[in-house]
Motif scaffolding. Structure first.
Motif, PDB file in Angstrom:
ATOM      1  N   THR A  55       7.802   3.244  19.461  1.00 50.58           N
ATOM      2  CA  THR A  55       8.332   4.097  18.375  1.00 50.58           C
ATOM      3  C   THR A  55       9.920   3.356  17.886  1.00 50.58           C
ATOM      4  O   THR A  55      10.443   3.666  17.014  1.00 50.58           O
ATOM      5  CB  THR A  55       8.777   5.400  18.448  1.00 50.58           C
ATOM      6  N   SER A  56      10.310   2.427  18.706  1.00 54.73           N
ATOM      7  CA  SER A  56      11.713   1.750  18.588  1.00 54.73           C
ATOM      8  C   SER A  56      11.281   0.724  17.485  1.00 54.73           C
ATOM      9  O   SER A  56      12.340   0.245  17.096  1.00 54.73           O
ATOM     10  CB  SER A  56      12.050   1.127  19.689  1.00 54.73           C
ATOM     11  N   LYS A  57      10.182   0.180  17.219  1.00 52.57           N
ATOM     12  CA  LYS A  57       9.679  -0.845  16.102  1.00 52.57           C
ATOM     13  C   LYS A  57      10.054  -0.398  14.540  1.00 52.57           C
ATOM     14  O   LYS A  57       9.760   0.945  14.222  1.00 52.57           O
ATOM     15  CB  LYS A  57       8.368  -1.201  15.846  1.00 52.57           C
ATOM     16  N   PRO A  58      10.599  -1.232  13.941  1.00 52.67           N
ATOM     17  CA  PRO A  58      10.820  -0.781  12.451  1.00 52.67           C
ATOM     18  C   PRO A  58       9.747  -0.964  11.666  1.00 52.67           C
ATOM     19  O   PRO A  58       8.872  -1.658  11.877  1.00 52.67           O
ATOM     20  CB  PRO A  58      11.906  -1.808  11.955  1.00 52.67           C
ATOM     21  N   ILE A  59       9.896   0.064  10.621  1.00 53.58           N
ATOM     22  CA  ILE A  59       8.739  -0.243   9.398  1.00 53.58           C
ATOM     23  C   ILE A  59       9.715  -0.490   7.961  1.00 53.58           C
ATOM     24  O   ILE A  59      10.482   0.352   7.771  1.00 53.58           O
ATOM     25  CB  ILE A  59       8.106   1.145   9.338  1.00 53.58           C
ATOM     26  N   THR A  60       9.167  -1.355   7.492  1.00 51.03           N
ATOM     27  CA  THR A  60       9.971  -1.905   6.244  1.00 51.03           C
ATOM     28  C   THR A  60       9.316  -1.294   5.099  1.00 51.03           C
ATOM     29  O   THR A  60       8.070  -1.567   4.581  1.00 51.03           O
ATOM     30  CB  THR A  60       9.929  -3.594   6.163  1.00 51.03           C
ATOM     31  N   PHE A  61      10.219  -0.866   4.291  1.00 51.84           N
ATOM     32  CA  PHE A  61       9.731  -0.582   2.534  1.00 51.84           C
ATOM     33  C   PHE A  61      10.753  -1.145   1.734  1.00 51.84           C
ATOM     34  O   PHE A  61      12.083  -1.076   2.061  1.00 51.84           O
ATOM     35  CB  PHE A  61       9.921   1.096   2.681  1.00 51.84           C
ATOM     36  N   ALA A  62      10.250  -1.803   1.084  1.00 53.30           N
ATOM     37  CA  ALA A  62      11.111  -2.510  -0.122  1.00 53.30           C
ATOM     38  C   ALA A  62      10.366  -2.580  -1.426  1.00 53.30           C
ATOM     39  O   ALA A  62       9.117  -2.064  -1.790  1.00 53.30           O
ATOM     40  CB  ALA A  62      11.036  -3.989   0.199  1.00 53.30           C
ATOM     41  N   GLY A  63      11.390  -2.690  -2.511  1.00 49.61           N
ATOM     42  CA  GLY A  63      10.723  -2.676  -3.824  1.00 49.61           C
ATOM     43  C   GLY A  63      11.663  -2.912  -4.832  1.00 49.61           C
ATOM     44  O   GLY A  63      12.921  -3.658  -4.418  1.00 49.61           O
ATOM     45  N   GLN A  64      11.547  -2.287  -5.989  1.00 53.28           N
ATOM     46  CA  GLN A  64      12.772  -2.295  -6.929  1.00 53.28           C
ATOM     47  C   GLN A  64      12.964  -0.873  -7.596  1.00 53.28           C
ATOM     48  O   GLN A  64      12.186   0.043  -7.543  1.00 53.28           O
ATOM     49  CB  GLN A  64      12.283  -3.167  -8.205  1.00 53.28           C
ATOM     50  N   ILE A  65      14.157  -0.891  -8.172  1.00 53.61           N
ATOM     51  CA  ILE A  65      14.662   0.403  -8.783  1.00 53.61           C
ATOM     52  C   ILE A  65      15.168   0.116 -10.233  1.00 53.61           C
ATOM     53  O   ILE A  65      15.545  -1.051 -10.405  1.00 53.61           O
ATOM     54  CB  ILE A  65      15.669   1.225  -8.125  1.00 53.61           C
ATOM     55  N   LEU A 121      14.623  -0.681   2.799  1.00 52.10           N
ATOM     56  CA  LEU A 121      14.814   0.226   4.043  1.00 52.10           C
ATOM     57  C   LEU A 121      14.009   0.112   5.114  1.00 52.10           C
ATOM     58  O   LEU A 121      12.930  -0.288   4.885  1.00 52.10           O
ATOM     59  CB  LEU A 121      14.512   1.768   3.470  1.00 52.10           C
ATOM     60  N   THR A 122      14.730   0.114   6.286  1.00 50.21           N
ATOM     61  CA  THR A 122      13.820  -0.166   7.518  1.00 50.21           C
ATOM     62  C   THR A 122      14.014   0.747   8.777  1.00 50.21           C
ATOM     63  O   THR A 122      14.757   0.402   9.619  1.00 50.21           O
ATOM     64  CB  THR A 122      14.416  -1.986   8.154  1.00 50.21           C
ATOM     65  N   PRO A 123      13.817   1.823   8.360  1.00 50.34           N
ATOM     66  CA  PRO A 123      13.763   2.900   9.620  1.00 50.34           C
ATOM     67  C   PRO A 123      13.075   2.605  10.769  1.00 50.34           C
ATOM     68  O   PRO A 123      12.034   1.903  10.666  1.00 50.34           O
ATOM     69  CB  PRO A 123      13.322   4.180   9.024  1.00 50.34           C
ATOM     70  N   THR A 124      13.212   3.061  11.844  1.00 52.05           N
ATOM     71  CA  THR A 124      12.374   2.771  12.906  1.00 52.05           C
ATOM     72  C   THR A 124      11.164   4.072  12.993  1.00 52.05           C
ATOM     73  O   THR A 124      11.439   5.057  12.356  1.00 52.05           O
ATOM     74  CB  THR A 124      13.316   3.004  14.520  1.00 52.05           C
TER      75      THR A 124
END
Length: 729
Positions: A55-65, A121-124
């Motif tokens: 669970t320490s691995k990051p998950i990346t969310f990216a895009g545009q606003i 955004l890169t939360p773990t």
């Protein structure tokens, strides 16, 4: 938490105030549906499935606003929120609900109007799910935008799945994934009038769909890489590719266009079409044959030849007749049959929409081994996807959630442009819905059907293929073949549960043209014994493809004009002026012209306007006429009048039993053509002066001449006698 409580109280105050200002809930709904001040788009979710062991691995969310308003926004920031989703029916849009994820927010000092800016955004996994051992299930992940006062400005939702097999009583969801291989029809029935006899297509785009890297090429290559799909193949697509493989012609796009009487545009240059090699169709056909006859193509099912629009044709009398003809059409190529498919054929109404008339129209054809494939909004409550509906006892009903636009977008239905990557969102929706589907449909196989012209993005393909990288114990869905669904006994269901027909049918003008084309085409080829022909030629303008694509009117006109022209290649020749018949009997000649490239066999029936004065041997035939030749048929007649004129009519038939409705010029045309080559008229003048009477007249004339000559001779002799006596004296 204090911030969230304040936001909640503020939202409550705003809601109560709006409720007091707007009379009625309808106004409140309208207010909530207004465009949001900010559009948030998601273009990356990586990885698609979290690592269940770290669970320490990051998950990346990216895009545009993007600021959708007219003025600059300041102090905008993005936050991540999560909420647990317990049913597929609860999957919705971002709405400023759920728990805030404690990760570093993205802040924008200024957000100018209309100008998109990137975010990441890169939360773990621990931050995202809030625990080292998250609750099993599906989580809605919202990327929400707020202003400096924490007022919700807009957001975008995606989904993440956490070990759904750990849910109480969970079973693996079984999915029968259909994989349509359907394209644009284009063969017109025209061929180049030379020794090559190469086909002429309606438009160059017919060939372009087979190019390397095209949608149809990707459908074959990508489908063959998935663990298991059920191919839904329109045999006419393979027939078209094969027909173009040796070269083809298309109308010159630079030729001037004219407008026909019914308003359709035609190309005057089509008589001098442009030639092109058939390399791309040949390569695609080779690829299709290889894939569909290999082990990857073993679950291959034929659609009806030409994929006729079942909804359109079931809702009119001419259409029902066309439907019966279309059902019986035999494809020249059938790779599914070559690969051992069971012989069942799929009838698939557009978008799975069907009503009682559609089901009745399909049933009226009486075609054996037919499986009807439809959609339903109520299928989640059915024990099986194999259903027995009124007039449709062998029906497969597919799942509307997984087959919907949120997973498989239809390129033919243009959607508003967004900042999202459609493939990224579709892949996450697929994973989420398959994880929740078992709660709706315990123990049954879900049938999933993309639209006919789908073009799956890579992220969706990866999601479908994702279980190969998940430990066996955690794999929450698997792929099955359609045969397993059909092996399950059909359960009795109500037709009211079907998806209603909401898209418009093809126009009545198109149905009329197709009906006339089919009658003309069928009549022509009925008199060509042993000649191979394509029964789908006149029916292609009524293919389901045209329900969601432009160009149907022009294509229909091209096929119709071709059918009229080709039908006119067999006709009666120009007859002589009124004939005079001497005596009681004789023959009346009529000429049959065959301008086709095949030998024809026709039957002829004759009758007169006055059968008392002129009797005729009515039924004649069969008569054969070689290609490009004419033949004279002599019709025996008997005259009973004298000095009267009688009209004799001759009609061409396609069958020996002329009591049937098989006139060469069809009697059921909705819009009769200007020329009627199947009929001719000869005027006969009847005279009862026979051969004996004519001989007596001639003999009497000769005798009269002899008598007159003898009398003249005697008169001369009498005149000269005295002179002779005088000379003698």
């Amino acid at each position: 938490m204090t911030s969230r409580v304040c936001r909640a109280l503020s939202a409550l105050v705003l809601f109560v105030g709006a409720a007091n200002l707007l009379p009625g809930s309808a106004h409140a709904e309208a207010a909530r549906s207004d465009p949001m001040p900010v559009e948030v788009g998601i273009g990356q979710v990586s990885p698609q499935i979290p690592d269940f062991t770290n669970t320490s691995k990051p998950i990346t969310f990216a895009g545009q606003i993007r600021n959708t308003g007219a003025s600059t926004l300041r102090g905008v920031h993005l936050e991540v929120q999560r909420s647990l989703v317990t049913a597929r029916s609860n999957m919705g849009s971002a709405n400023d609900g759920g728990y805030s994820v404690p990760t570093k927010a993205v802040k924008f000092t200024e957000l100018a109007a209309g100008a998109p800016q990137s975010w990441k955004l890169t939360p773990t996994e621990l931050e995202l799910f809030g625990s080292h051992s998250p609750q099993a299930g599906v989580y809605a992940i919202d990327i929400d935008a707020f202003d400096e006062n924490d007022v919700f400005l807009g957001g975008q939702r995606t989904y993440m799945v956490w070990k759904p097999m750990d849910m109480s009583g969970a079973k693996q969801t079984r999915i029968a994934l259909m994989w349509p291989v359907v394209g644009q029809p284009g063969l017109t029935g025209q061929k180049k009038a030379d020794s090559s006899a190469l086909p002429i297509v309606s438009d160059q785009s017919v060939e372009q769909q087979f190019t390397q890297g095209s949608r149809l090429t990707r459908i074959l290559t990508e489908g063959s890489t998935l663990p298991l799909v059920n191919w839904l193949v329109d045999p006419d697509l393979l027939n078209t590719a094969n027909a173009l493989s040796g070269g083809y012609f298309y109308p010159d796009p630079n030729a001037a266009s004219t407008t026909s009487g019914n308003g359709s545009s035609t190309t005057s240059g089509s008589s001098n079409p442009v030639g092109a090699p058939g390399t791309d169709p040949k390569n695609w056909y080779s690829l299709a044959t290889k894939v569909l006859t290999s082990s990857q193509g073993k679950n291959c099912w034929n659609l009806l030849y030409g994929d006729p629009d079942l909804n359109t044709l079931s809702h009119s009398d001419p259409g029902k007749n066309l439907l019966k003809t279309g059902m019986t059409g035999q494809p020249p190529l059938s790779p599914c049959r070559a690969n051992g498919q069971t012989g069942q054929t799929i009838a698939w109404p557009s978008d799975g929409q069907a009503d009682a008339a559609t089901l009745a129209g399909i049933a009226s054809t009486g075609m054996p081994n037919l499986v009807t494939l439809v959609g339903s909004t109520q299928v989640s409550g059915w024990p099986s996807a194999h259903a027995s509906l009124p007039d449709s006892p062998n029906t497969v009903v597919y799942d509307s959630y997984l087959s919907g636009s949120s997973v498989f977008a239809d390129p033919a239905k243009t959607a508003p442009a967004t900042l999202n990557s459609a493939g990224v969102l579709a892949g996450q929706v697929w994973l989420a819905q398959t994880a929740l589907a078992d709660r709706d449909n315990t123990g049954r196989v879900l049938v999933v059907t993309p639209p006919r012209d789908f073009d799956p993005p890579q992220e969706l393909l990866q999601a479908i293929d994702s279980m190969s990288g998940v430990p066996t114990a955690d794999q929450w869905f698997g792929l099955d073949d359609l045969g397993k669904v059909l092996d399950t006994p059909a359960t009795l269901e109500h037709a009211s549960a079907l998806s209603p027909v909401s898209t418009p049918n093809l126009s009545t003008d198109i149905v009329a043209s197709v009906s006339d084309s089919q009658l003309l085409y069928q009549a022509l080829h009925a008199i060509m014994p042993g000649h191979q022909f394509d029964s789908a030629v006149p029916l292609r303008p009524a293919a389901t493809w045209w329900r969601n694509h432009a160009g149907d009117a022009a294509y229909t006109q091209t096929v119709y004009s071709t059918a009229v022209h080709d039908h006119a290649l067999v006709s009666f020749g120009g007859q002589t002026p009124p004939l005079t018949m001497s005596g009681k009997s004789g023959t009346v000649p009529v000429t049959i012209r065959n301008q086709t490239n095949a030998t024809i066999t026709v039957y002829l029936r004759a009758h007169t306007s006055h059968s008392v004065q002129l009797k005729v041997d009515e039924n004649q035939g069969p008569h054969s006429v070689d290609p490009g030749q004419s033949a004279t048929i002599r019709i025996p007649v008997k005259g009973e009048g004298n000095g009267v004129q009688v009209d004799l009519y001759a009609t061409l038939y396609t069958c020996k039993d002329m009591s049937q409705n098989c006139t060469y010029y069809p009697s059921g045309l909705i819009r009769p053509t200007n020329e009627d080559g199947g009929h001719t008229q000869v005027t006969v003048k009847v005279s009862r002066i026979g051969i004996i009477a004519l001989s007596l007249i001639i003999g009497s004339g000769m005798l009269l001449v002899l008598l007159i000559g003898l009398r003249v001779y005697r008169a001369k002799r009498t005149h000269h006698a005295p002179a002779q006596d005088t000379m003698a004296s």
